[in-house]
Design a protein around this motif. Sequence first.
Motif, PDB file in Angstrom:
ATOM      1  N   MET A 187       0.857  -1.191  -0.093  1.00  0.00           N
ATOM      2  CA  MET A 187       0.020  -0.045  -0.196  1.00  0.00           C
ATOM      3  C   MET A 187       1.005   1.150  -0.343  1.00  0.00           C
ATOM      4  SD  MET A 187      -2.445   1.450   2.940  1.00  0.00           S
ATOM      5  CE  MET A 187      -3.890   0.185   2.779  1.00  0.00           C
ATOM      6  N   THR A 188       0.641   2.103  -0.860  1.00  0.00           N
ATOM      7  CA  THR A 188       1.167   3.289  -1.134  1.00  0.00           C
ATOM      8  C   THR A 188       0.741   4.491  -0.255  1.00  0.00           C
ATOM      9  OG1 THR A 188       0.385   3.849  -3.058  1.00  0.00           O
ATOM     10  CG2 THR A 188       2.519   2.629  -3.067  1.00  0.00           C
ATOM     11  N   LEU A 189       1.459   5.399   0.252  1.00  0.00           N
ATOM     12  CA  LEU A 189       0.761   6.610   0.938  1.00  0.00           C
ATOM     13  C   LEU A 189       0.482   7.425  -0.088  1.00  0.00           C
ATOM     14  CD1 LEU A 189       3.097   7.299   4.267  1.00  0.00           C
ATOM     15  CD2 LEU A 189       0.752   6.193   4.213  1.00  0.00           C
ATOM     16  N   ASN A 190      -0.663   7.935   0.084  1.00  0.00           N
ATOM     17  CA  ASN A 190      -0.966   9.282  -1.217  1.00  0.00           C
ATOM     18  C   ASN A 190      -1.883  10.166  -0.183  1.00  0.00           C
ATOM     19  OD1 ASN A 190      -3.838   8.113  -0.503  1.00  0.00           O
ATOM     20  ND2 ASN A 190      -3.405   6.851  -2.393  1.00  0.00           N
ATOM     21  N   PHE A 191      -2.141  11.398  -0.973  1.00  0.00           N
ATOM     22  CA  PHE A 191      -2.996  12.451  -0.029  1.00  0.00           C
ATOM     23  C   PHE A 191      -4.154  11.856   0.625  1.00  0.00           C
ATOM     24  CE2 PHE A 191      -5.989  15.842  -0.253  1.00  0.00           C
ATOM     25  CZ  PHE A 191      -5.068  16.949   0.493  1.00  0.00           C
ATOM     26  N   ARG A 192      -5.067  11.106  -0.129  1.00  0.00           N
ATOM     27  CA  ARG A 192      -6.222  10.527   0.659  1.00  0.00           C
ATOM     28  C   ARG A 192      -5.869   9.843   1.836  1.00  0.00           C
ATOM     29  NH1 ARG A 192     -10.200   8.967  -4.195  1.00  0.00           N
ATOM     30  NH2 ARG A 192     -11.880   9.727  -2.779  1.00  0.00           N
ATOM     31  N   LEU A 193      -5.154   8.679   1.588  1.00  0.00           N
ATOM     32  CA  LEU A 193      -4.722   8.018   3.231  1.00  0.00           C
ATOM     33  C   LEU A 193      -4.106   8.713   4.278  1.00  0.00           C
ATOM     34  CD1 LEU A 193      -4.783   5.339   4.259  1.00  0.00           C
ATOM     35  CD2 LEU A 193      -2.477   4.734   3.197  1.00  0.00           C
ATOM     36  N   LEU A 194      -3.365   9.741   3.831  1.00  0.00           N
ATOM     37  CA  LEU A 194      -2.626  10.403   4.713  1.00  0.00           C
ATOM     38  C   LEU A 194      -3.823  11.279   5.621  1.00  0.00           C
ATOM     39  CD1 LEU A 194       0.555  11.625   3.214  1.00  0.00           C
ATOM     40  CD2 LEU A 194       0.353  10.083   5.159  1.00  0.00           C
ATOM     41  N   ASN A 195      -4.873  11.839   4.747  1.00  0.00           N
ATOM     42  CA  ASN A 195      -5.704  12.684   5.337  1.00  0.00           C
ATOM     43  C   ASN A 195      -6.552  11.687   6.119  1.00  0.00           C
ATOM     44  OD1 ASN A 195      -6.075  15.583   4.926  1.00  0.00           O
ATOM     45  ND2 ASN A 195      -5.028  14.602   2.840  1.00  0.00           N
ATOM     46  N   LEU A 196      -6.970  10.445   5.748  1.00  0.00           N
ATOM     47  CA  LEU A 196      -7.637   9.524   6.566  1.00  0.00           C
ATOM     48  C   LEU A 196      -6.989   9.272   7.807  1.00  0.00           C
ATOM     49  CD1 LEU A 196     -10.406   7.704   6.896  1.00  0.00           C
ATOM     50  CD2 LEU A 196      -8.922   5.847   5.429  1.00  0.00           C
ATOM     51  N   LEU A 197      -5.628   9.112   7.745  1.00  0.00           N
ATOM     52  CA  LEU A 197      -4.972   8.948   9.089  1.00  0.00           C
ATOM     53  C   LEU A 197      -4.977  10.146  10.100  1.00  0.00           C
ATOM     54  CD1 LEU A 197      -2.032   7.227   7.466  1.00  0.00           C
ATOM     55  CD2 LEU A 197      -3.823   6.248   8.899  1.00  0.00           C
ATOM     56  N   GLY A 198      -5.158  11.434   9.366  1.00  0.00           N
ATOM     57  CA  GLY A 198      -5.233  12.622  10.357  1.00  0.00           C
ATOM     58  C   GLY A 198      -6.543  12.587  10.898  1.00  0.00           C
ATOM     59  N   PHE A 199      -7.658  12.298  10.248  1.00  0.00           N
ATOM     60  CA  PHE A 199      -8.985  12.167  10.647  1.00  0.00           C
ATOM     61  C   PHE A 199      -8.899  11.316  11.857  1.00  0.00           C
ATOM     62  CE2 PHE A 199     -12.912   9.750  10.586  1.00  0.00           C
ATOM     63  CZ  PHE A 199     -13.769  10.572  11.046  1.00  0.00           C
ATOM     64  N   LEU A 200      -8.467   9.970  11.611  1.00  0.00           N
ATOM     65  CA  LEU A 200      -8.336   8.863  12.654  1.00  0.00           C
ATOM     66  C   LEU A 200      -7.596   9.515  14.063  1.00  0.00           C
ATOM     67  CD1 LEU A 200      -7.917   5.826  10.606  1.00  0.00           C
ATOM     68  CD2 LEU A 200      -9.991   6.465  11.652  1.00  0.00           C
ATOM     69  N   GLY A 201      -6.372  10.106  13.504  1.00  0.00           N
ATOM     70  CA  GLY A 201      -5.835  11.084  14.804  1.00  0.00           C
ATOM     71  C   GLY A 201      -6.608  11.645  15.363  1.00  0.00           C
ATOM     72  N   CYS A 202      -7.439  12.520  15.130  1.00  0.00           N
ATOM     73  CA  CYS A 202      -8.310  13.555  15.464  1.00  0.00           C
ATOM     74  C   CYS A 202      -9.428  12.782  16.223  1.00  0.00           C
ATOM     75  CB  CYS A 202      -9.032  14.558  14.669  1.00  0.00           C
ATOM     76  SG  CYS A 202      -7.879  15.795  13.916  1.00  0.00           S
ATOM     77  N   ILE A 203     -10.075  11.750  15.541  1.00  0.00           N
ATOM     78  CA  ILE A 203     -10.878  11.060  16.308  1.00  0.00           C
ATOM     79  C   ILE A 203     -10.332  10.339  17.443  1.00  0.00           C
ATOM     80  CG2 ILE A 203     -12.407   8.840  15.951  1.00  0.00           C
ATOM     81  CD1 ILE A 203     -13.578  11.151  14.752  1.00  0.00           C
ATOM     82  N   PHE A 204      -9.275   9.928  17.533  1.00  0.00           N
ATOM     83  CA  PHE A 204      -8.589   9.390  18.566  1.00  0.00           C
ATOM     84  C   PHE A 204      -8.435  10.328  19.928  1.00  0.00           C
ATOM     85  CE2 PHE A 204      -4.842   8.753  21.275  1.00  0.00           C
ATOM     86  CZ  PHE A 204      -5.068   7.344  21.893  1.00  0.00           C
ATOM     87  N   GLY A 205      -7.986  11.519  19.589  1.00  0.00           N
ATOM     88  CA  GLY A 205      -8.046  12.722  20.415  1.00  0.00           C
ATOM     89  C   GLY A 205      -9.347  12.927  21.172  1.00  0.00           C
ATOM     90  N   LEU A 206     -10.273  12.920  20.262  1.00  0.00           N
ATOM     91  CA  LEU A 206     -11.803  13.196  20.980  1.00  0.00           C
ATOM     92  C   LEU A 206     -12.300  12.198  21.851  1.00  0.00           C
ATOM     93  CD1 LEU A 206     -13.352  14.619  17.696  1.00  0.00           C
ATOM     94  CD2 LEU A 206     -12.907  15.757  20.057  1.00  0.00           C
ATOM     95  N   LEU A 207     -11.998  10.674  21.406  1.00  0.00           N
ATOM     96  CA  LEU A 207     -12.214   9.534  22.119  1.00  0.00           C
ATOM     97  C   LEU A 207     -11.563   9.718  23.273  1.00  0.00           C
ATOM     98  CD1 LEU A 207     -12.658   6.842  19.443  1.00  0.00           C
ATOM     99  CD2 LEU A 207     -14.429   7.920  20.684  1.00  0.00           C
ATOM    100  N   PHE A 208     -10.289  10.098  23.423  1.00  0.00           N
ATOM    101  CA  PHE A 208      -9.417   9.828  24.701  1.00  0.00           C
ATOM    102  C   PHE A 208     -10.031  11.012  25.366  1.00  0.00           C
ATOM    103  CE2 PHE A 208      -5.961  11.513  27.171  1.00  0.00           C
ATOM    104  CZ  PHE A 208      -5.677  10.275  27.852  1.00  0.00           C
ATOM    105  N   ALA A 209     -10.557  12.076  24.909  1.00  0.00           N
ATOM    106  CA  ALA A 209     -10.975  13.483  25.759  1.00  0.00           C
ATOM    107  C   ALA A 209     -12.211  12.704  26.516  1.00  0.00           C
ATOM    108  CB  ALA A 209     -11.439  14.495  25.208  1.00  0.00           C
ATOM    109  N   LEU A 210     -13.139  11.965  25.722  1.00  0.00           N
ATOM    110  CA  LEU A 210     -14.381  11.442  26.157  1.00  0.00           C
ATOM    111  C   LEU A 210     -14.443  10.292  27.490  1.00  0.00           C
ATOM    112  CD1 LEU A 210     -16.627  11.318  23.069  1.00  0.00           C
ATOM    113  CD2 LEU A 210     -16.835  12.606  24.718  1.00  0.00           C
ATOM    114  N   TYR A 211     -13.313   9.498  27.131  1.00  0.00           N
ATOM    115  CA  TYR A 211     -12.657   8.464  28.059  1.00  0.00           C
ATOM    116  C   TYR A 211     -12.227   9.172  29.448  1.00  0.00           C
ATOM    117  CZ  TYR A 211      -9.610   5.469  30.591  1.00  0.00           C
ATOM    118  OH  TYR A 211      -9.014   4.882  31.650  1.00  0.00           O
ATOM    119  N   LEU A 212     -11.570  10.160  29.149  1.00  0.00           N
ATOM    120  CA  LEU A 212     -11.228  11.224  30.496  1.00  0.00           C
ATOM    121  C   LEU A 212     -12.468  11.542  31.294  1.00  0.00           C
ATOM    122  CD1 LEU A 212      -8.146  12.945  29.377  1.00  0.00           C
ATOM    123  CD2 LEU A 212      -7.952  10.986  30.863  1.00  0.00           C
ATOM    124  N   GLN A 213     -13.447  12.141  30.481  1.00  0.00           N
ATOM    125  CA  GLN A 213     -14.661  12.622  31.098  1.00  0.00           C
ATOM    126  C   GLN A 213     -15.583  11.553  31.581  1.00  0.00           C
ATOM    127  OE1 GLN A 213     -16.967  15.204  28.300  1.00  0.00           O
ATOM    128  NE2 GLN A 213     -18.720  15.190  29.731  1.00  0.00           N
TER     129      GLN A 213
END
Length: 168
Positions: free
Chosen positions: A1-27
């Motif tokens: 699998m090659t890294l491309n713009f779409r995949l990198l942005n999907l990974l960025g989205f997942l990083g943001c989701i992880f941050g939000l889920l972590f905040a909800l976990y803490l709450q």
Amino acid sequence: MTLNFRLLNLLGFLGCIFGLLFALYLQHYRGYEPCPFCIFQRVAMLATGLVFLAAAIHGPKVGGQWVYVFLSSMAALVGAGIAARHVWLQSLPPDQVPACGPTLDYLMDMMPLQEVVATVLKGDGNCAKIDAQWLGISLPGWTLIAFIGFVVYAVLTPVLPKILRKSA
């Protein structure tokens, strides 16, 4: 699998989701009630993630990629600004911390949105409280680091695939 713009942005989205889920976990599981600054940082994290997701779904050509870089960077920079203000507020000596204010729900019921935003960004004593630290850095400090990381990451999304193709 090659890294491309779409995949990198999907990974960025997942990083943001992880941050939000972590905040909800803490709450919800650790009992850390979010202050108004924390809620605004969550909104900025969501906005950053949604721009990453839109870029991943759209998959624009080169010119359009830089539009998404700008939008995701701006959303992350707004979040970084809010987090930086939160860190600054936490660093104030106790005698300089503003008095505690009403909850965000109360403000939303009583004021127009513009006044709510202005009031929250002034900060209050609730936001100056440090609930938790890891490696000596408070949660807003880590959020600031994450937002700066997302800005750098966003700028790399269009160029990283090209760099990797040249080195392969």
